[in-house]
Design an enzyme around this catalytic site. Structure first.
Site, PDB file in Angstrom:
ATOM      1  N   LYS A  58       0.901  -0.897   0.006  1.00 27.50           N
ATOM      2  CA  LYS A  58      -0.002   0.155   0.320  1.00 27.50           C
ATOM      3  C   LYS A  58       0.362   1.631  -0.280  1.00 27.50           C
ATOM      4  O   LYS A  58       0.649   2.180  -0.696  1.00 27.50           O
ATOM      5  CB  LYS A  58      -1.416  -0.300   1.132  1.00 27.50           C
ATOM      6  CG  LYS A  58      -2.171  -0.734   1.054  1.00 27.50           C
ATOM      7  CD  LYS A  58      -2.522  -1.167   2.503  1.00 27.50           C
ATOM      8  CE  LYS A  58      -3.327  -2.554   2.671  1.00 27.50           C
ATOM      9  NZ  LYS A  58      -4.271  -2.836   3.592  1.00 27.50           N
ATOM     10  N   GLN A 102      -4.306  -1.619   9.449  1.00 29.00           N
ATOM     11  CA  GLN A 102      -4.220  -2.584   9.473  1.00 29.00           C
ATOM     12  C   GLN A 102      -4.630  -4.020  10.407  1.00 29.00           C
ATOM     13  O   GLN A 102      -4.266  -4.334  10.990  1.00 29.00           O
ATOM     14  CB  GLN A 102      -2.563  -3.355   8.825  1.00 29.00           C
ATOM     15  CG  GLN A 102      -2.130  -4.396   8.121  1.00 29.00           C
ATOM     16  CD  GLN A 102      -2.663  -4.819   6.773  1.00 29.00           C
ATOM     17  OE1 GLN A 102      -2.547  -3.480   5.620  1.00 29.00           O
ATOM     18  NE2 GLN A 102      -3.966  -5.137   6.547  1.00 29.00           N
ATOM     19  N   ASP A 125     -10.049   4.197   4.789  1.00 23.30           N
ATOM     20  CA  ASP A 125     -10.605   2.969   4.128  1.00 23.30           C
ATOM     21  C   ASP A 125     -11.483   2.087   5.046  1.00 23.30           C
ATOM     22  O   ASP A 125     -11.926   0.900   4.838  1.00 23.30           O
ATOM     23  CB  ASP A 125      -9.323   2.011   5.511  1.00 23.30           C
ATOM     24  CG  ASP A 125      -8.809   0.607   4.745  1.00 23.30           C
ATOM     25  OD1 ASP A 125      -8.726   0.022   3.811  1.00 23.30           O
ATOM     26  OD2 ASP A 125      -9.014  -0.124   5.926  1.00 23.30           O
TER      27      ASP A 125
END
Ligand code: NAP
Length: 288
Positions: A58, A102, A125
């Site tokens: 990412k 994450q 996200d």
């Protein structure tokens, strides 16, 4: 991949490439206009090898698109309170426009509490309750990246959703559940399946649009695919294998995602697009 299948591919790599090119142009324009480049903070707890790889991937893609990436790495023994503190600091930092924690974090951490420390305007996200609610009500906000990527892929191939029976196998908060909400918002008739579903095969066989988000290699076989169905395989299992048995499913489907090269690249593309959008809003260039 053999050519024995009848289905056309839903090519995530190609569409994601276009989205990332667009992000790069928008990021450069933001930099020109404000003197600041969009900045994505990634938070990684511990050293799980798969998570380390995902975060690195990412970051690399972000940097290629002109997005500054700030990496926060915390030890595996980090407490919920410490993680919430670190994320709150990023939420309050005007130099950070997007935050990605994450997933999954270690079991001793309250992941929901950590996600909720992300300010909604930086939730690129799409993991907070605020984002989920906004998405479910069809209000402005950031989408969970994998479901958002799936919807963009279906739109690119002009898949008709209104009145179609969409079956989502999996109900995780970041994938299955939001994917179903987005399909519902597009007027599909949605059925969720999960580990307690009875006679899953008979439900999957009714799907005009199937989204597999299970995390079990080749869990869905072509025999259970309705002829002409659109098959979206979000699964990504060791050995680059999806949750759908590609070869047998592709014989019956009309459109199908490859694994890799389907949903995966779209997830990262949506993350970058939402980071650029978050920066544009926070820097006063765009409304919500
Ligand atoms: P997850 O949190 O483990 O959720 C899996 C879901 O599948 C759960 O809802 C579970 O049901 C259901 N399930 C498990 N076994 C089942 C069975 N035998 N029959 C029916 N349902 C079953 O996983 P996730 O995070 O949603 O990820 C799912 C897959 O997508 C994984 O392969 C993951 O690697 C992949 N993924 C890909 C991307 C990408 O960018 N391509 C992003 C995220 C995830 P219960 O709720 O009843 O337990």
């Amino acid at each position: 991949m053999t050519t024995s299948h009848a289905a056309r591919l839903l090519d995530g790599t190609r569409l994601a490439g276009r989205i990332v090119d667009d992000c790069a142009a928008r990021a450069a324009s933001i930099h020109r206009q404000t003197g600041q480049a969009p900045c994505l903070a990634t938070v990684l707890v511990g050293e799980d090898p798969a998570s380390v790889t995902y975060v690195r991937m990412k970051q690399n893609r972000s940097e290629k698109a002109g997005i500054i990436s700030r990496r926060i790495t915390l030890p595996a023994a980090t407490t919920t309170q410490e993680l919430v503190g670190a994320i709150t600091a990023l939420s309050e930092d005007p130099g950070v426009h997007g935050i990605l924690l994450q997933h999954p974090v270690a079991e001793h951490i309250d992941e929901r509490a950590a996600f909720e420390a992300i300010a909604p305007e930086k939730d690129v996200d799409g993991v907070t309750m605020h984002s989920f609610a906004a998405m479910s009500f069809g209000l402005p906000g950031f989408q969970s990246c994998t479901p958002g990527g799936i919807m963009r892929l279906l739109a690119e191939y002009q898949v008709e959703l209104a009145g179609k029976h969409a079956v989502v196998v999996g109900r995780s908060p970041i994938l299955g559940k939001p994917a179903g909400m987005l399909l519902l918002d597009r007027d599909a008739t949605v059925t969720y399946c999960h580990s307690r579903t009875v006679d899953l095969g008979s439900i999957v066989r009714q799907a005009d649009v199937l989204v597999a988000a299970v995390g079990r290699p080749r869990f869905i076989h072509g025999d259970d695919i309705k002829p002409g169905a659109v098959v979206v395989d979000a699964g990504y299992n060791p050995g680059n294998v999806g949750d759908v048995d590609f070869e047998s499913a592709a014989v019956r489907a009309s459109l199908i995602t490859p694994v890799p090269g389907g949903v995966g690249p779209m997830t990262i593309a949506v993350l970058l697009a939402q980071t650029v959008q978050a920066a544009a809003i926070q820097l006063g260039l765009e409304d919500h």
